[in-house]
Scaffold this motif. Structure first.
Motif, PDB file in Angstrom:
ATOM      1  N   LEU A 132      -9.191 -17.697 -44.936  1.00  0.00           N
ATOM      2  CA  LEU A 132      -8.461 -18.487 -43.958  1.00  0.00           C
ATOM      3  C   LEU A 132      -9.347 -19.604 -43.427  1.00  0.00           C
ATOM      4  O   LEU A 132     -10.565 -19.485 -43.385  1.00  0.00           O
ATOM      5  CB  LEU A 132      -8.009 -17.607 -42.781  1.00  0.00           C
ATOM      6  CG  LEU A 132      -7.199 -16.355 -43.110  1.00  0.00           C
ATOM      7  CD1 LEU A 132      -6.970 -15.532 -41.849  1.00  0.00           C
ATOM      8  CD2 LEU A 132      -5.871 -16.734 -43.744  1.00  0.00           C
ATOM      9  N   THR A 133      -8.702 -20.679 -43.015  1.00  0.00           N
ATOM     10  CA  THR A 133      -9.419 -21.752 -42.348  1.00  0.00           C
ATOM     11  C   THR A 133      -8.501 -22.377 -41.309  1.00  0.00           C
ATOM     12  O   THR A 133      -7.266 -22.369 -41.469  1.00  0.00           O
ATOM     13  CB  THR A 133      -9.893 -22.825 -43.349  1.00  0.00           C
ATOM     14  OG1 THR A 133     -10.786 -23.722 -42.705  1.00  0.00           O
ATOM     15  CG2 THR A 133      -8.722 -23.620 -43.914  1.00  0.00           C
ATOM     16  N   ARG A 134      -9.076 -22.884 -40.242  1.00  0.00           N
ATOM     17  CA  ARG A 134      -8.266 -23.490 -39.178  1.00  0.00           C
ATOM     18  C   ARG A 134      -7.886 -24.923 -39.572  1.00  0.00           C
ATOM     19  O   ARG A 134      -8.729 -25.692 -40.035  1.00  0.00           O
ATOM     20  CB  ARG A 134      -9.025 -23.477 -37.850  1.00  0.00           C
ATOM     21  CG  ARG A 134      -9.349 -22.058 -37.396  1.00  0.00           C
ATOM     22  CD  ARG A 134      -9.852 -22.004 -35.967  1.00  0.00           C
ATOM     23  NE  ARG A 134     -10.225 -20.632 -35.622  1.00  0.00           N
ATOM     24  CZ  ARG A 134      -9.369 -19.684 -35.230  1.00  0.00           C
ATOM     25  NH1 ARG A 134      -8.071 -19.984 -35.106  1.00  0.00           N
ATOM     26  NH2 ARG A 134      -9.783 -18.466 -34.948  1.00  0.00           N
ATOM     27  N   LEU A 166      -4.257 -20.678 -38.589  1.00  0.00           N
ATOM     28  CA  LEU A 166      -5.057 -20.153 -39.690  1.00  0.00           C
ATOM     29  C   LEU A 166      -4.297 -20.271 -41.006  1.00  0.00           C
ATOM     30  O   LEU A 166      -3.332 -19.545 -41.250  1.00  0.00           O
ATOM     31  CB  LEU A 166      -5.435 -18.695 -39.423  1.00  0.00           C
ATOM     32  CG  LEU A 166      -6.417 -18.476 -38.265  1.00  0.00           C
ATOM     33  CD1 LEU A 166      -6.510 -17.003 -37.918  1.00  0.00           C
ATOM     34  CD2 LEU A 166      -7.790 -19.032 -38.624  1.00  0.00           C
ATOM     35  N   VAL A 213     -12.484 -15.767 -42.259  1.00  0.00           N
ATOM     36  CA  VAL A 213     -12.307 -17.154 -41.828  1.00  0.00           C
ATOM     37  C   VAL A 213     -13.542 -17.934 -42.281  1.00  0.00           C
ATOM     38  O   VAL A 213     -14.659 -17.657 -41.841  1.00  0.00           O
ATOM     39  CB  VAL A 213     -12.147 -17.248 -40.296  1.00  0.00           C
ATOM     40  CG1 VAL A 213     -11.995 -18.713 -39.867  1.00  0.00           C
ATOM     41  CG2 VAL A 213     -10.940 -16.438 -39.839  1.00  0.00           C
TER      42      VAL A 213
END
Length: 355
Positions: A132-134, A166, A213
């Motif tokens: 996941l990444t913001r 996310l 993340v």
């Protein structure tokens, strides 16, 4: 452990480039985006790769071959048409067998590779692990919802009202448990078997689904803006190298790579820039974050923050920036024409002209 690399898809957001070229083969810093992913897989110690191919299969196979130049063994798996990421897993089951695998979207780019992620998965071996990444606008992505402890409790594909910021990165790690899930789901409203639905099925079945993340740089290179940003990121990490020729009337400033056989004549190059083999830059300025592929001709022009593909020429056109220019393209000045007005006017017309 095996890898499943998705290299089909039409690449509609990169048209017209992808009318004649696979989107995964569009170069970043003069190397195909797909190649960065394959190198990351090899660096993670995975050698057995299944590659999902579609309409551009012949071009992908010509570029990748049997995978040996990457230290890989590649098996091609044809997909009649793009029917979703979970469908890719479904048709690859004979190749994957009972092995764990990483699924890697071939047009994604992750700085730093996936070695640490693969090692983490091997150590703990959950049923699935997602990255996941913001992101600023998660509506364009698969989106994960986490509980206060960080456990994945829900996934949505391109939601109108996202429950978090996310977004799912295009790298997934699975055990064979995913095969039951992809067989259990139904096509979405898009007519595709969504990998988010398959992972949600695992969550609902109380399988062990974990998330990481990532803090490093990630991009889905699906549009021109993202391609230029990835190009900028890769160029920033280059070391200066001059293997071609630069005449005494030229300047090369900063991180500039001039490949063997390239020539710089009476020009100013301000890095980070890469100039491909056999390319001629004369009487021109090439500015930061530009990559020019092999056998191009840049004459009496200015170019900055752009990607130029092989065998193209740019001549006498002033300044170009923030551009993606395909293969065998010619950019030249428009012919000068006298300034004039042309009319087809009906009866009783009234026309006012400001000279």
């Amino acid at each position: 452990m095996k890898a499943l690399v998705l290299s089909g898809g039409a690449g509609t957001r990169l048209r017209p480039i992808t009318h004649t070229s696979a989107k995964q083969l569009v170069p970043v810093a003069n190397k195909a985006v797909l190649f960065y992913g394959l190198e990351s897989i090899a660096e993670a110690g995975i050698t057995d790769v299944g590659m999902i191919v579609g309409d551009t299969a012949a071009e992908i196979e010509e570029a990748v071959g049997d995978g040996s130049k990457f230290g890989l063994k590649v098996t091609y798996i044809p997909q009649e048409r793009p029917l979703g990421l979970a469908h890719a897993v479904l048709i690859a089951q004979d190749f994957l067998g009972d092995d764990d695998f990483v699924m890697y979207l071939g047009d994604n780019f992750i700085v730093g590779g996936i070695t640490d992620l693969v090692e983490e998965f091997r150590d703990s071996r959950p049923d699935a692990q997602i990255l996941l990444t913001r992101v600023a606008d998660p509506r364009a992505f698969g989106v994960a919802e986490l509980d206060p402890s960080g456990q994945v409790i829900g996934l949505e594909e391109k939601p109108d009202q996202p429950k978090s910021d996310l977004a799912l990165v295009g790298v997934y790690l699975f055990t064979p448990a995913i095969h039951r899930a992809v067989r259990a789901i139904e096509p979405s409203w898009r007519g595709e078997l969504e990998i988010t639905h398959a992972i949600q099925h695992l969550i609902d079945s109380r399988a062990d689904v974990r998330s990481t993340v990532i803090k490093g740089y990630w991009k889905d290179t699906g549009n021109v803006g993202d391609m230029l940003e990835v190009n900028r990121t890769v160029l920033e990490a280059m070391e200066r190298r001059i293997d071609g020729t630069v005449d005494d009337a030229s300047q090369t400033i900063g991180r500039v790579v001039v490949e063997e056989g390239a020539r710089i004549v009476n020009s100013r190059i301000v890095g980070p820039v890469v100039i491909g083999a056999g390319t001629l830059v004369s009487d021109s300025y090439v500015g930061p974050f530009t990559s020019i592929a092999e056998n191009c001709r840049i004459t009496d022009s200015e170019l900055e923050f752009s990607i130029v593909l092989r065998d193209s020429s740019i001549r006498g056109v002033g300044r170009i920036e923030s551009s993606l220019i395909g293969r065998h393209v010619e950019v030249t000045p428009a012919p000068s024409v006298p300034s004039a007005h042309r009319f087809v006017l009906g009866d009783h017309s009234k026309v006012q002209i400001t000279s």
